[in-house]
Structure formats: structure tokens, C-alpha cells
Design a protein around this motif. Structure first.
Motif, short mmCIF file in Angstrom:
data_model
loop_
_atom_site.label_atom_id
_atom_site.label_comp_id
_atom_site.label_asym_id
_atom_site.label_seq_id
_atom_site.Cartn_x
_atom_site.Cartn_y
_atom_site.Cartn_z
N PRO A 1 10.17 1.68 7.16
CA PRO A 1 9.84 3.07 6.81
C PRO A 1 8.49 3.15 6.11
O PRO A 1 7.99 2.15 5.58
N GLU A 2 7.89 4.33 6.13
CA GLU A 2 6.63 4.54 5.42
C GLU A 2 6.83 4.19 3.94
O GLU A 2 7.86 4.50 3.35
N SER A 3 5.82 3.55 3.36
CA SER A 3 5.97 3.10 1.97
C SER A 3 4.67 3.27 1.21
O SER A 3 3.65 2.68 1.56
N PHE A 4 4.71 4.09 0.16
CA PHE A 4 3.55 4.26 -0.72
C PHE A 4 3.28 2.95 -1.46
O PHE A 4 2.13 2.59 -1.72
N ARG A 5 4.36 2.26 -1.81
CA ARG A 5 4.23 0.96 -2.50
C ARG A 5 3.43 -0.03 -1.66
O ARG A 5 2.51 -0.68 -2.15
N ARG A 6 3.74 -0.10 -0.37
CA ARG A 6 3.06 -1.04 0.52
C ARG A 6 1.58 -0.71 0.66
O ARG A 6 0.72 -1.59 0.62
N SER B 1 -9.67 -14.87 -11.01
CA SER B 1 -8.43 -15.59 -10.74
C SER B 1 -7.22 -14.86 -11.30
O SER B 1 -6.16 -14.79 -10.66
N LEU B 2 -7.35 -14.30 -12.49
CA LEU B 2 -6.24 -13.58 -13.12
C LEU B 2 -5.87 -12.34 -12.31
O LEU B 2 -4.69 -12.08 -12.04
N ALA B 3 -6.89 -11.57 -11.90
CA ALA B 3 -6.64 -10.35 -11.12
C ALA B 3 -6.03 -10.68 -9.76
O ALA B 3 -5.10 -10.01 -9.29
N LEU B 4 -6.52 -11.76 -9.14
CA LEU B 4 -6.01 -12.14 -7.82
C LEU B 4 -4.60 -12.71 -7.91
O LEU B 4 -3.79 -12.51 -6.99
N ALA B 5 -4.30 -13.40 -8.99
CA ALA B 5 -2.93 -13.90 -9.19
C ALA B 5 -1.96 -12.73 -9.33
O ALA B 5 -0.84 -12.77 -8.79
N THR B 6 -2.38 -11.67 -10.02
CA THR B 6 -1.56 -10.47 -10.14
C THR B 6 -1.34 -9.83 -8.77
O THR B 6 -0.22 -9.41 -8.43
N ALA B 7 -2.42 -9.76 -7.98
CA ALA B 7 -2.32 -9.19 -6.64
C ALA B 7 -1.37 -10.01 -5.76
O ALA B 7 -0.60 -9.45 -4.97
N LEU B 8 -1.42 -11.32 -5.92
CA LEU B 8 -0.55 -12.20 -5.12
C LEU B 8 0.92 -11.99 -5.49
O LEU B 8 1.80 -11.95 -4.62
N LEU B 9 1.20 -11.86 -6.79
CA LEU B 9 2.57 -11.61 -7.23
C LEU B 9 3.09 -10.27 -6.70
O LEU B 9 4.24 -10.18 -6.25
N LEU B 10 2.25 -9.25 -6.75
CA LEU B 10 2.64 -7.93 -6.24
C LEU B 10 2.88 -7.98 -4.73
O LEU B 10 3.84 -7.39 -4.23
N LEU B 11 2.03 -8.71 -4.03
CA LEU B 11 2.18 -8.82 -2.58
C LEU B 11 3.46 -9.56 -2.22
O LEU B 11 4.20 -9.16 -1.31
#
Length: 247
Positions: free
Chosen positions: A186-191, A216-226
Motif C-alpha cells: 500500500p501507499e506509505s508516507f513512511r516509505r 557517519s552518524l547521520a548515515l547510520a541513522t538513515a540505515l537504521l530507519l531503512l
């Protein structure tokens, strides 16, 4: 007879669009080659990637149907993204005052802006299609992969950053073996939000002023969210796997 000709919608063959897309790709290749002094490798990589787009269009888009302005915008964006990916292995290492890093980030920003334009055009012209949505999605994934490679080559973060760009392709590979993963999501705003956050974080990480620790810190956060987003989608699909088989 004349009335039938007048009422027939004007269409442009997809091959015409692919030709001008190739012209733009070659233009970006020469710009990138001038910045990174690597004409032949960038040209070869860009040619291979653009050939993949040509194959997808020929295989999945009707020859008699107009490509549409939304898809043309995505194709323009694709020509830029392809060269960004092809040039990524030749990004100068940090610390560097080379303006090529700034140009790379600006190119990624333009590609991100065009991502919103093609969707709006599709809604305005009522030309939304499954092909267009998939085309746009694959270009998002390719842009993220290119930015990941650029960040690694710049020395702002380690090879673990590639997980941001490869996760989508790992999901596609798993879906080829597990049929229930192919169920439409389904469509997802989160995604969508996490996708944009990935791209913005990667773009900022490429910029020369951004310290490696911050990147590195910002990208690690992005990786966890992904990873959380993918796990959420996989769980949603897993819960409905039997229903999918009985439909």
C-alpha cells in the motif's frame, strides 16, 4: 476520414524519446569526464546502464503509445542519475577542495527535484501507469546506490554505507525466490519520507564541509530507519502470504 485523422491523438515513438535521452546522457558523460578525468570508464558504465533502460522500455512500453511527459521527465532524470552512478567510483577522496564534489551534490539535488516533477506531471496529465511508477522507483534506488558509492570513495564513511543502496536490490532478489514478497504494498508516507531522508543524508555527506564523523552518524541513522522500514513491509507481506496464494 479527415475527422478521424484530426481526432487521433498525436504520439511520439518511444525510440525518439530514447534517442534524445541518450543524447543527454552523452552530454552528462562529457561533463563528468571533464571533472573526474575518466572518460572511457564513465562512458562504458553509462552506456551499460542506459542500455538497461532501453531494454525495459522496449520490453514493457507499447510502441504505439505515447511515452508521456511524466515518463519523459523521469527519462531526463535517469540520464543524469546514470552518469552520477558511473562517475561515483572516481569521486576524489576527503579532504578535498575539488569543486567536483560540489558539482556531484548539485547534480544529485537536481535529480531529487525532478523526482517530484514527474509525479506531479503524471497527476496533471492523468498519465499515471505501473510502468511509470516502477521506472521512477528504480531511478530512486539507482540514485541512492550512486550516492552510497560516492560517499565511500570520498572516505566519509566505510563500505557499510553500501547497505543503504543494496537493500532494495536484496529485496528484489528475495522476491524472485519468495512469491509472497511480490504482493503490491500500500501507499506509505513512511516509505517515501525515509527514501527522501536517505538521499538528502547521502548528498550532505558527499559535501566537502561535512566531517566524516557527522556523515557517519547521520548515515547510520538513515540505515537504521531503512532497515526498520523494510522489516515493517516484509512483516506486512508475510502476514498476508497465504491470502496472496489463494487469490
Amino acid at each position: 476520414m479527415d475527422l478521424e485523422r484530426q481526432s487521433k491523438p498525436f504520439t511520439i515513438s518511444p525510440w525518439v524519446d530514447l534517442l534524445w535521452g541518450a543524447a543527454f546522457t552523452i552530454l552528462w558523460v562529457f561533463v563528468a569526464a571533464r571533472l573526474y578525468s575518466s572518460l572511457l570508464p564513465i562512458l562504458v558504465l553509462a552506456t551499460l546502464l542506459y542500455s538497461g533502460i532501453c531494454f525495459a522500455v522496449v520490453a514493457h512500453w507499447p510502441k504505439t503509445k505515447d511515452f508521456g511527459w511524466a515518463n519523459r521527465t523521469t527519462l531526463l532524470r535517469a540520464s543524469l542519475i546514470i552518469v552520477l552512478v558511473a562517475a561515483a567510483p572516481f569521486i576524489p577522496a576527503f579532504p578535498s577542495t575539488d569543486h567536483a564534489l560540489w558539482v556531484y551534490a548539485v547534480g544529485a539535488l537536481i535529480a531529487l527535484i525532478l523526482d517530484g516533477v514527474d509525479g506531479k506531471l503524471a497527476r496533471i496529465t492523468h498519465s499515471s501507469s505501473r510502468f511509470g511508477a516502477r521506472f521512477d522507483m528504480e531511478m530512486d534506488a539507482l540514485l541512492i546506490l550512486g550516492l552510497c558509492i560516492a560517499v565511500v570513495m570520498s572516505g566519509k564513511a566505510g563500505f557499510w554505507v553500501l547497505a543503504l543502496g543494496l537493500m532494495r536490490y536484496l529485496f528484489v532478489a528475495a522476491a524472485s525466490a519468495l512469491d509472497w514478497l511480490n504482493r503490491p504494498l500500500p501507499e506509505s508516507f513512511r516509505r517515501k519520507t525515509i527514501c527522501v531522508w536517505q538521499i538528502v543524508t547521502l548528498m550532505v555527506a558527499v559535501l566537502p564541509p561535512t566531517p566524516p564523523m557527522v556523515a557517519s552518524l547521520a548515515l547510520a541513522t538513515a540505515l537504521l530507519l531503512l532497515a526498520w522500514s523494510f522489516m515493517t513491509d516484509v512483516y506486512w507481506l508475510y502476514e498476508r502470504r497465504f491470502h496472496h496464494q489463494t487469490v
